[in-house]
Scaffold this active site. Structure first.
Site, short mmCIF file in Angstrom:
data_model
loop_
_atom_site.label_atom_id
_atom_site.label_comp_id
_atom_site.label_asym_id
_atom_site.label_seq_id
_atom_site.Cartn_x
_atom_site.Cartn_y
_atom_site.Cartn_z
N VAL A 1 2.27 6.57 4.37
CA VAL A 1 1.43 6.49 5.57
C VAL A 1 0.53 5.27 5.42
O VAL A 1 -0.09 5.08 4.37
CB VAL A 1 0.55 7.76 5.73
CG1 VAL A 1 -0.39 7.64 6.92
CG2 VAL A 1 1.42 9.00 5.86
N GLY B 1 1.34 3.58 -3.27
CA GLY B 1 0.39 4.59 -3.70
C GLY B 1 -0.19 5.43 -2.58
O GLY B 1 -1.02 6.31 -2.82
N HIS B 2 0.25 5.22 -1.33
CA HIS B 2 -0.35 5.94 -0.18
C HIS B 2 0.73 6.37 0.78
O HIS B 2 0.90 5.75 1.83
CB HIS B 2 -1.34 5.03 0.53
CG HIS B 2 -2.28 5.74 1.44
ND1 HIS B 2 -2.01 5.99 2.76
CD2 HIS B 2 -3.51 6.26 1.21
CE1 HIS B 2 -3.04 6.61 3.32
NE2 HIS B 2 -3.96 6.78 2.39
N PHE B 3 1.39 7.31 0.64
CA PHE B 3 1.59 8.20 -0.48
C PHE B 3 3.04 8.09 -0.88
O PHE B 3 3.88 8.06 0.00
CB PHE B 3 1.26 9.64 -0.09
CG PHE B 3 -0.16 9.80 0.42
CD1 PHE B 3 -1.22 9.90 -0.47
CD2 PHE B 3 -0.44 9.82 1.78
CE1 PHE B 3 -2.51 10.07 -0.01
CE2 PHE B 3 -1.73 9.98 2.23
CZ PHE B 3 -2.78 10.10 1.35
N PHE C 1 0.81 -1.22 0.00
CA PHE C 1 0.00 0.00 0.00
C PHE C 1 0.84 1.27 0.00
O PHE C 1 0.37 2.32 -0.42
CB PHE C 1 -1.01 0.01 1.15
CG PHE C 1 -0.43 -0.31 2.51
CD1 PHE C 1 0.27 0.64 3.23
CD2 PHE C 1 -0.61 -1.56 3.06
CE1 PHE C 1 0.78 0.36 4.49
CE2 PHE C 1 -0.11 -1.87 4.31
CZ PHE C 1 0.59 -0.91 5.03
#
Length: 140
Positions: A54, A47-49, A44
């Site tokens: 985070v 893409g986050h971020f 994750f």
């Protein structure tokens, strides 16, 4: 203490969605305390971020639910079943979870009637609360 293999015998979650690394302590039907060692290699974070990684808050809540599921599904009558979300109440995010954090996940079962109940859940890093919520579950 329960490792990955023992956790997989209790709850149905598997990689990449098994969000707990080990259970430090638990009492069937009452509580469980587990940990997730957050690494930069988590999918994750791509893409986050990308500029400031985070852990998504919803995944922190899911990790708390999985720890609660260990407490619920380790009861004799619920072995081999699945605990589903029935609701999320009083949810608050109070801090970020970032790569390198050791996320402590505590879920205490505060009410249970048959296959339904409520868990009081708290996630923390280094003693600081980063999320808390009341999680309603249904065993099916």
């Amino acid at each position: 203490m329960l490792g990955i293999k023992e956790i997989e015998e209790i709850i149905p979650h598997r990689h990449p969605f098994l969000l707990i690394d080990y259970i430090e302590d638990y009492k069937p039907g009452e509580y469980a305390v587990g940990y997730k060692c957050v690494t930069f290699r988590e999918d994750f974070f791509r893409g986050h971020f990308p500029q400031e990684p985070v852990m998504p808050g919803v995944l922190t809540i899911e990790a708390l639910a999985q720890v609660g599921a260990v407490a619920i599904l380790s009861q004799e009558g619920f072995k081999g079943k699945t605990a589903f979300f029935g609701g999320i109440n009083k949810c608050r995010f109070k801090g970020k979870v970032v790569p390198g954090d050791k996320l402590k996940l505590e879920t205490k079962i505060i009410k249970q009637k048959g296959p339904m109940g409520i868990g009081q859940a708290i996630a923390s890093v280094d003693g600081k609360v980063v999320a808390k919520a009341e999680l309603t579950f249904m065993v099916g």
